[in-house]
Structures are given as C-alpha cells and as structure tokens.
Design a protein around this motif. Structure first.
Motif, PDB file in Angstrom:
ATOM      1  N   ARG A 157    -121.017 -90.424  29.045  1.00  0.00           N
ATOM      2  CA  ARG A 157    -121.987 -91.153  29.814  1.00  0.00           C
ATOM      3  C   ARG A 157    -122.669 -90.333  31.486  1.00  0.00           C
ATOM      4  N   ARG A 158    -121.810 -89.358  31.766  1.00  0.00           N
ATOM      5  CA  ARG A 158    -122.068 -88.458  32.718  1.00  0.00           C
ATOM      6  C   ARG A 158    -121.916 -86.782  32.253  1.00  0.00           C
ATOM      7  N   THR A 159    -122.731 -86.562  31.521  1.00  0.00           N
ATOM      8  CA  THR A 159    -122.867 -85.254  31.065  1.00  0.00           C
ATOM      9  C   THR A 159    -123.032 -84.750  32.097  1.00  0.00           C
ATOM     10  N   ASP A 160    -123.352 -84.743  33.548  1.00  0.00           N
ATOM     11  CA  ASP A 160    -123.632 -83.825  34.492  1.00  0.00           C
ATOM     12  C   ASP A 160    -122.437 -83.756  35.531  1.00  0.00           C
ATOM     13  N   ASP A 161    -121.570 -84.248  35.259  1.00  0.00           N
ATOM     14  CA  ASP A 161    -120.408 -84.368  36.358  1.00  0.00           C
ATOM     15  C   ASP A 161    -119.366 -83.208  35.798  1.00  0.00           C
ATOM     16  N   PRO A 162    -118.980 -82.070  36.834  1.00  0.00           N
ATOM     17  CA  PRO A 162    -117.799 -81.314  36.423  1.00  0.00           C
ATOM     18  C   PRO A 162    -116.571 -81.948  36.454  1.00  0.00           C
ATOM     19  N   VAL A 163    -116.283 -83.034  37.534  1.00  0.00           N
ATOM     20  CA  VAL A 163    -114.761 -83.345  37.207  1.00  0.00           C
ATOM     21  C   VAL A 163    -114.791 -84.290  35.717  1.00  0.00           C
ATOM     22  N   GLY A 164    -115.463 -84.458  34.948  1.00  0.00           N
ATOM     23  CA  GLY A 164    -114.324 -84.685  33.915  1.00  0.00           C
ATOM     24  C   GLY A 164    -114.280 -84.274  33.115  1.00  0.00           C
ATOM     25  N   TYR A 165    -114.721 -82.205  33.284  1.00  0.00           N
ATOM     26  CA  TYR A 165    -114.336 -81.498  32.142  1.00  0.00           C
ATOM     27  C   TYR A 165    -113.375 -80.857  33.034  1.00  0.00           C
ATOM     28  N   LEU A 166    -113.440 -81.231  34.273  1.00  0.00           N
ATOM     29  CA  LEU A 166    -111.847 -80.366  34.701  1.00  0.00           C
ATOM     30  C   LEU A 166    -110.729 -81.035  34.509  1.00  0.00           C
ATOM     31  N   GLY A 167    -110.861 -83.149  34.670  1.00  0.00           N
ATOM     32  CA  GLY A 167    -110.520 -83.770  34.371  1.00  0.00           C
ATOM     33  C   GLY A 167    -109.012 -83.610  32.595  1.00  0.00           C
ATOM     34  N   ARG A 168    -110.446 -83.793  31.560  1.00  0.00           N
ATOM     35  CA  ARG A 168    -110.066 -82.837  30.296  1.00  0.00           C
ATOM     36  C   ARG A 168    -109.734 -82.224  29.697  1.00  0.00           C
ATOM     37  N   ALA A 169    -109.631 -80.877  30.345  1.00  0.00           N
ATOM     38  CA  ALA A 169    -109.438 -79.728  31.057  1.00  0.00           C
ATOM     39  C   ALA A 169    -107.670 -79.921  31.058  1.00  0.00           C
ATOM     40  N   GLY A 170    -107.432 -80.756  32.058  1.00  0.00           N
ATOM     41  CA  GLY A 170    -106.075 -80.873  32.922  1.00  0.00           C
ATOM     42  C   GLY A 170    -105.466 -81.239  31.002  1.00  0.00           C
ATOM     43  N   ALA A 171    -106.106 -82.570  30.684  1.00  0.00           N
ATOM     44  CA  ALA A 171    -105.552 -83.397  29.241  1.00  0.00           C
ATOM     45  C   ALA A 171    -105.251 -82.068  28.165  1.00  0.00           C
ATOM     46  N   ARG A 172    -106.371 -81.126  27.545  1.00  0.00           N
ATOM     47  CA  ARG A 172    -105.867 -80.678  26.787  1.00  0.00           C
ATOM     48  C   ARG A 172    -104.940 -78.451  27.324  1.00  0.00           C
ATOM     49  N   GLN A 193    -106.899 -72.594  24.549  1.00  0.00           N
ATOM     50  CA  GLN A 193    -109.004 -72.132  24.896  1.00  0.00           C
ATOM     51  C   GLN A 193    -109.816 -73.517  24.708  1.00  0.00           C
ATOM     52  N   ALA A 194    -109.538 -74.399  24.721  1.00  0.00           N
ATOM     53  CA  ALA A 194    -110.006 -75.922  24.626  1.00  0.00           C
ATOM     54  C   ALA A 194    -110.001 -76.711  26.614  1.00  0.00           C
ATOM     55  N   ALA A 195    -109.183 -75.951  26.757  1.00  0.00           N
ATOM     56  CA  ALA A 195    -109.111 -76.202  28.522  1.00  0.00           C
ATOM     57  C   ALA A 195    -110.340 -75.323  29.076  1.00  0.00           C
ATOM     58  N   VAL A 196    -109.708 -73.838  28.297  1.00  0.00           N
ATOM     59  CA  VAL A 196    -111.104 -72.516  28.904  1.00  0.00           C
ATOM     60  C   VAL A 196    -112.648 -72.949  28.879  1.00  0.00           C
ATOM     61  N   ASP A 197    -112.363 -73.615  28.074  1.00  0.00           N
ATOM     62  CA  ASP A 197    -114.376 -74.094  27.140  1.00  0.00           C
ATOM     63  C   ASP A 197    -114.464 -75.378  28.585  1.00  0.00           C
ATOM     64  N   ASP A 198    -113.689 -76.077  28.219  1.00  0.00           N
ATOM     65  CA  ASP A 198    -114.346 -77.557  29.403  1.00  0.00           C
ATOM     66  C   ASP A 198    -114.442 -76.813  30.819  1.00  0.00           C
ATOM     67  N   LEU A 199    -113.510 -75.775  31.937  1.00  0.00           N
ATOM     68  CA  LEU A 199    -113.601 -75.056  32.804  1.00  0.00           C
ATOM     69  C   LEU A 199    -114.446 -74.841  33.342  1.00  0.00           C
ATOM     70  N   THR A 200    -115.036 -73.894  32.117  1.00  0.00           N
ATOM     71  CA  THR A 200    -116.605 -73.483  31.827  1.00  0.00           C
ATOM     72  C   THR A 200    -118.000 -73.829  31.895  1.00  0.00           C
ATOM     73  N   GLN A 201    -117.547 -74.844  31.530  1.00  0.00           N
ATOM     74  CA  GLN A 201    -118.816 -76.486  31.578  1.00  0.00           C
ATOM     75  C   GLN A 201    -118.842 -76.582  32.644  1.00  0.00           C
ATOM     76  N   ALA A 202    -117.646 -77.047  33.421  1.00  0.00           N
ATOM     77  CA  ALA A 202    -117.298 -77.460  34.538  1.00  0.00           C
ATOM     78  C   ALA A 202    -117.717 -76.606  35.498  1.00  0.00           C
ATOM     79  N   LEU A 203    -117.996 -75.168  35.775  1.00  0.00           N
ATOM     80  CA  LEU A 203    -118.190 -74.104  36.524  1.00  0.00           C
ATOM     81  C   LEU A 203    -120.287 -73.615  36.669  1.00  0.00           C
ATOM     82  N   LYS A 204    -120.326 -74.063  35.127  1.00  0.00           N
ATOM     83  CA  LYS A 204    -122.116 -74.329  34.950  1.00  0.00           C
ATOM     84  C   LYS A 204    -122.716 -75.279  35.650  1.00  0.00           C
ATOM     85  N   LEU A 205    -121.711 -76.030  35.573  1.00  0.00           N
ATOM     86  CA  LEU A 205    -122.319 -77.272  36.764  1.00  0.00           C
ATOM     87  C   LEU A 205    -122.020 -77.211  37.717  1.00  0.00           C
ATOM     88  N   LYS A 206    -120.939 -76.266  38.466  1.00  0.00           N
ATOM     89  CA  LYS A 206    -120.766 -76.264  39.844  1.00  0.00           C
ATOM     90  C   LYS A 206    -120.025 -75.107  40.341  1.00  0.00           C
TER      91      LYS A 206
END
Length: 351
Positions: free
Chosen positions: A234-249, A256-269
């Motif tokens: 629903r909110r593809t532009d929110d880095p907080v969502g990627y940060l949270g999912r990275a934490g769960a992963r 590696q999945a956590a790294v991928d999510d955090l990388t996406q978060a950093l692309k946004l912010k």
C-alpha cells in the motif's frame, strides 16, 4: 498522534435559529434579536470558512448581548480555526462561566489548550467533559492520548478502553489501546486490538506496522513479515516499512533478505542512520566486515552520538584486525551509554 477532531461546523450549525424572512432594518431590532441575527450570520460565514468575517459578526452579536454564551463559544471555535489559541481560550472561559454545564465548551477549551502545549490543563478539561457527558468517546480518547504521551500507559489504556465501550466502532481508540498494551508488555492483546482497528478501518495503514511490531514481540516473525509486506503493497514509498520488515527478517535469521530491505529503505532515504546501522549489523552476520564498517561509519556521519553504530563498527574493525580502531569505538560506545562497550574493550585487551 491523530486527533479525533471536534466537528465545530456541525456543532455550530446545530445552534442556528430557524431562518425567517427579515424585512425589518437591523438597527430597529431589539438587542436580543439583533444579537441572534448577527450570530446566525456568523455561523453561516464559519461554515463557508470565512473565518475573519464570522468573527466580526460574533463581535457584533456580543456587543448587542454581552451574556450570549453561544456567541462566545462559536467565536472561540472560529479563533481556533485561525490558530488564535490564546484568544480562543479566553472566549471558552466566558462560555463556561455563562453556561458551565455545556460539555462542548470544555472540550473546545481542552483542544485549544492542547494546541498551546498545555497538556495538564487540557487533561483537566477532558476530564470535565467525561463527567458532563460520559458517552462522548472523543474526550476519553483525547485524554488517553495525553496520558499515553506522558508515559502513563495504564491510565491511557483505561481511557482508550472506555472510548471503545462508548463507541465500539472507534477504530483509532482500538488502535491506541493496542499501543498502550504493547507498552505494558501485552503483545497478544495488542495484536487482537490492532486487528479490530483494521477490521473497522482497513485504510488505517499504521496499524499494520504496529501489529507487525507486536508480532515480533511474540516471535511471530512470519506473521510480522506478512504485515510489513501488506503495508508495503500500500505504501511502496515508505522506508519505515522496509526497515521494519528487515528487522523481522534479521530476527528470523534471514540476513541477506534483511540487507535487501535495508538497501531499499536507503534508496528512499539515503541519510537514514538507523537503516545504515542495521544493515551494518546484518552485514556482520554475513561476515561482510568491510561493508559493515562502511555502513556503521556512514551512520556515525549522520549522527555522531549514535552509540550503537560505534559498537557495531567496533565489532567490524575487530574482525578486520583493526584492534586500535575497535577499542576506540567500544570506548566511545561506553561513553555514550552502552556499558557493554567497556566489557568488549576489556575482553579484547584494549587496556
């Protein structure tokens, strides 16, 4: 935090006298009728969002009838809309003095005092509203929000609970009750209440983030990831969502999945210090120590007081055989409040 805003427009409209054809010049009307005429005109202008013009009419109504409680109340509401909070409070004071039994004036003053950053005074006014009108859910909710903000989570929980009893469809009250339960270490209850909030309001996206956090407390990492993923759809532009999912992963061992999510978060912010530090931790689990050191250094660049980043960089530097650098980082982490930094330094022979 979201506010259950008082519907001034609707309240104002409720006070409007019945419209009548007026063929008499205003100057010939008795004071009471003249006051009512200007009052009704002010209400109409308020509803049209012509706030300055509305105030002028309420001024005229009060000039004709100085004890006109409703005119004080509605002028206060208008001033609130104009962010003139101190004058609004003064008008609410007069409305309360003239008619202390009307809960809407107490509620309006609470809102204005809250806008003035006077939480204790606002809390007192919300309490008065709960006495005068116990079935007014907004007062319970708003008082609960103030109590939550000052860390009185048990009292906040009681207020949010009362709000849900008064109005079982009050999604925000269910949501914030869940947040109070999280703070009180009741993740199972929190998950239930976040779920109810989402049932009542599927567009309350923040409830997905918070329910995911509660599921992580239960070590339900799969369920947490599902909530984060739903949020990110629903909110593809929110880095907080990627940060949270990275934490769960990360907590599930999926580094590696956590790294991928955090990388996406950093692309946004790109300046997201928390994401940089967390990616440093994930890189260390993958034994990518140079990358971990670089991310921790970048996090420190964003926040020179970031104790956890110094601790993580110390670990990475130790594995890169940079013992002096590791010792310096651990000492800095200890200086900033992480006592484990002292133990790491001692165990590694830094002294």
């Amino acid at each position: 935090m979201k506010q259950y805003l008082f519907l001034f427009g609707c309240t104002l409209a409720g006070f409007v006298a019945q419209a009548q054809t007026d063929t008499v010049r205003a100057s010939t009307l008795p004071p009471a009728q003249l006051a009512e005429k200007y009052y009704n005109s002010g209400v109409a202008k308020f509803n049209d969002k012509s706030y300055n013009a509305a105030i002028q009419d309420f001024d005229r109504a009060l000039a004709a009838k100085p004890d006109f409680a409703k005119a004080y109340y509605n002028r206060a509401a208008t001033r609130y809309e104009l962010k003139q909070y101190a004058p609004a409070v003064q008008d609410y004071n007069e409305a309360i003095r003239l008619d202390p039994s009307t809960f809407t004036a107490w509620y309006g003053r609470a809102q204005a005092r809250q806008a003035q950053n006077l939480p204790a005074e606002a809390e007192q006014d919300y309490s008065k509203v709960t006495e005068l009108k116990p079935d007014y859910a907004a007062a319970w909710y708003d008082r609960g929000a103030l109590r939550f903000e000052k860390g009185d989570y048990q009292a906040a929980l009681q207020d949010f609970t009362q709000a849900t009893k008064v109005d079982p469809k009050y999604a925000y009250a269910w949501h914030d009750r869940a947040s109070a339960e999280r703070q009180l270490g009741q993740p199972e209850a929190a998950v239930r209440d976040y779920t109810e909030a989402l049932r009542l309001n599927p567009d309350l996206h923040v409830a997905l983030l918070n329910r995911a956090a509660a599921k992580r407390r239960q070590k339900d990492y799969k369920g947490a990831q599902e909530d984060y993923s739903d949020y990110l759809r629903r909110r593809t532009d929110d880095p907080v969502g990627y940060l949270g999912r990275a934490g769960a992963r990360y907590e599930a061992g999926e580094y590696q999945a956590a790294v991928d999510d955090l990388t996406q978060a950093l692309k946004l912010k790109p300046d997201y210090a928390l994401a940089l530090n967390n990616r440093a931790a994930a890189y260390q689990q993958l034994k990518k120590y140079k990358e971990a050191e670089a991310d921790a250094t970048a996090a420190i660049g964003q926040n020179p007081q970031y104790a956890e980043a110094y601790l993580n960089r110390g670990h990475a530097r130790e594995m890169l055989r940079n013992v002096p650098g590791a010792c310096a980082d651990w000492r800095k982490a200890a200086e900033l409040g992480i006592t484990a930094g002292t133990a790491y330094a001692a165990n590694s022979g830094c002294e």
